[in-house]
Design a protein around this motif. Sequence first.
Motif, PDB file in Angstrom:
ATOM      1  N   VAL A  11      51.198  38.300  27.658  1.00  0.00           N
ATOM      2  CA  VAL A  11      50.915  39.800  28.310  1.00  0.00           C
ATOM      3  C   VAL A  11      51.417  40.534  27.250  1.00  0.00           C
ATOM      4  O   VAL A  11      52.309  40.482  26.327  1.00  0.00           O
ATOM      5  CB  VAL A  11      51.969  40.115  29.287  1.00  0.00           C
ATOM      6  N   ALA A  12      50.538  41.732  27.022  1.00  0.00           N
ATOM      7  CA  ALA A  12      50.591  42.765  25.598  1.00  0.00           C
ATOM      8  C   ALA A  12      50.047  43.848  26.331  1.00  0.00           C
ATOM      9  O   ALA A  12      49.125  44.126  27.232  1.00  0.00           O
ATOM     10  CB  ALA A  12      50.082  42.186  24.644  1.00  0.00           C
ATOM     11  N   SER A  13      50.351  45.150  25.564  1.00  0.00           N
ATOM     12  CA  SER A  13      50.009  46.237  26.115  1.00  0.00           C
ATOM     13  C   SER A  13      48.490  46.429  25.260  1.00  0.00           C
ATOM     14  O   SER A  13      48.476  46.086  24.079  1.00  0.00           O
ATOM     15  CB  SER A  13      50.816  47.484  25.331  1.00  0.00           C
ATOM     16  N   LEU A  14      47.572  46.698  26.071  1.00  0.00           N
ATOM     17  CA  LEU A  14      46.093  46.998  25.386  1.00  0.00           C
ATOM     18  C   LEU A  14      46.226  48.255  24.223  1.00  0.00           C
ATOM     19  O   LEU A  14      45.493  47.829  23.007  1.00  0.00           O
ATOM     20  CB  LEU A  14      45.146  47.444  26.611  1.00  0.00           C
ATOM     21  N   ASP A  15      46.944  49.159  24.270  1.00  0.00           N
ATOM     22  CA  ASP A  15      47.165  50.219  23.205  1.00  0.00           C
ATOM     23  C   ASP A  15      47.734  49.688  21.980  1.00  0.00           C
ATOM     24  O   ASP A  15      47.113  49.739  21.104  1.00  0.00           O
ATOM     25  CB  ASP A  15      47.885  51.341  23.605  1.00  0.00           C
ATOM     26  N   ALA A  16      48.556  48.714  22.086  1.00  0.00           N
ATOM     27  CA  ALA A  16      49.360  47.937  21.053  1.00  0.00           C
ATOM     28  C   ALA A  16      48.210  46.892  20.273  1.00  0.00           C
ATOM     29  O   ALA A  16      48.170  47.076  19.296  1.00  0.00           O
ATOM     30  CB  ALA A  16      50.498  47.079  21.354  1.00  0.00           C
ATOM     31  N   LEU A  17      47.661  46.250  21.263  1.00  0.00           N
ATOM     32  CA  LEU A  17      46.524  45.437  20.655  1.00  0.00           C
ATOM     33  C   LEU A  17      45.600  46.135  19.727  1.00  0.00           C
ATOM     34  O   LEU A  17      45.101  45.623  18.534  1.00  0.00           O
ATOM     35  CB  LEU A  17      45.944  44.671  21.616  1.00  0.00           C
ATOM     36  N   LEU A  18      45.078  47.221  20.361  1.00  0.00           N
ATOM     37  CA  LEU A  18      44.062  47.970  19.740  1.00  0.00           C
ATOM     38  C   LEU A  18      44.456  48.853  18.596  1.00  0.00           C
ATOM     39  O   LEU A  18      43.526  49.201  17.864  1.00  0.00           O
ATOM     40  CB  LEU A  18      43.240  48.918  20.721  1.00  0.00           C
ATOM     41  N   SER A  19      45.666  48.906  18.485  1.00  0.00           N
ATOM     42  CA  SER A  19      46.144  49.497  17.160  1.00  0.00           C
ATOM     43  C   SER A  19      46.113  48.661  15.974  1.00  0.00           C
ATOM     44  O   SER A  19      46.474  49.279  14.747  1.00  0.00           O
ATOM     45  CB  SER A  19      47.574  50.112  17.412  1.00  0.00           C
TER      46      SER A  19
END
Length: 185
Positions: A11-19
């Motif tokens: 599980v991860a934050s989508l914002d963190a992944l896309l950064s």
Amino acid sequence: MKVKCPACGAVASLDALLSHDGAREAVLVALQLPAPLGKRLIQYLGLFRPATRELSFDRLATLLGELVEPLQNHRFSRGGRDWGFTNEMMAAALQDMLDRRDAGKLTLPLKSHGYLWEVLVGLCDKQEGRKENAREDQRRFAPSGWRKTSGPVSAADVASTAVQTTEARQRGLQAMRDALNKTST
């Protein structure tokens, strides 16, 4: 927003992944791929994951990028030849790879898409063989003298062709009779 990986459950934050540059590129590339192949492609990409660590986003983006053009054009080059394929054929090739993994017949992690292309070449080759056999059967079993058409044919044309074929056979038979009569006299 939190997202969960269907393959590993992370599980991860989508914002963190896309950064992350590699993750962003992987997502953008994945959006260009055919949707019907999505689940199998994700499972296939798991075949590249090293046993001791995770597959990096940069490597994932590279692997996906290598698949985009062939999947969009339904063509790839292998062994000095261009091959065409359908999404169904690619799905079958991906499934074959996953089945081989499950049967312990693959050396993991994969290093390239080479084995996938070889499986796909085999499927393309089989399809070409079936098409060639169908053409040969059509040619072999079509009555001689019949025209091959690409559309409707009138009954008059069919009758005319049949009469011409019958007349040609009768002329051939008469020529054989005449030749036999000459040799017997």
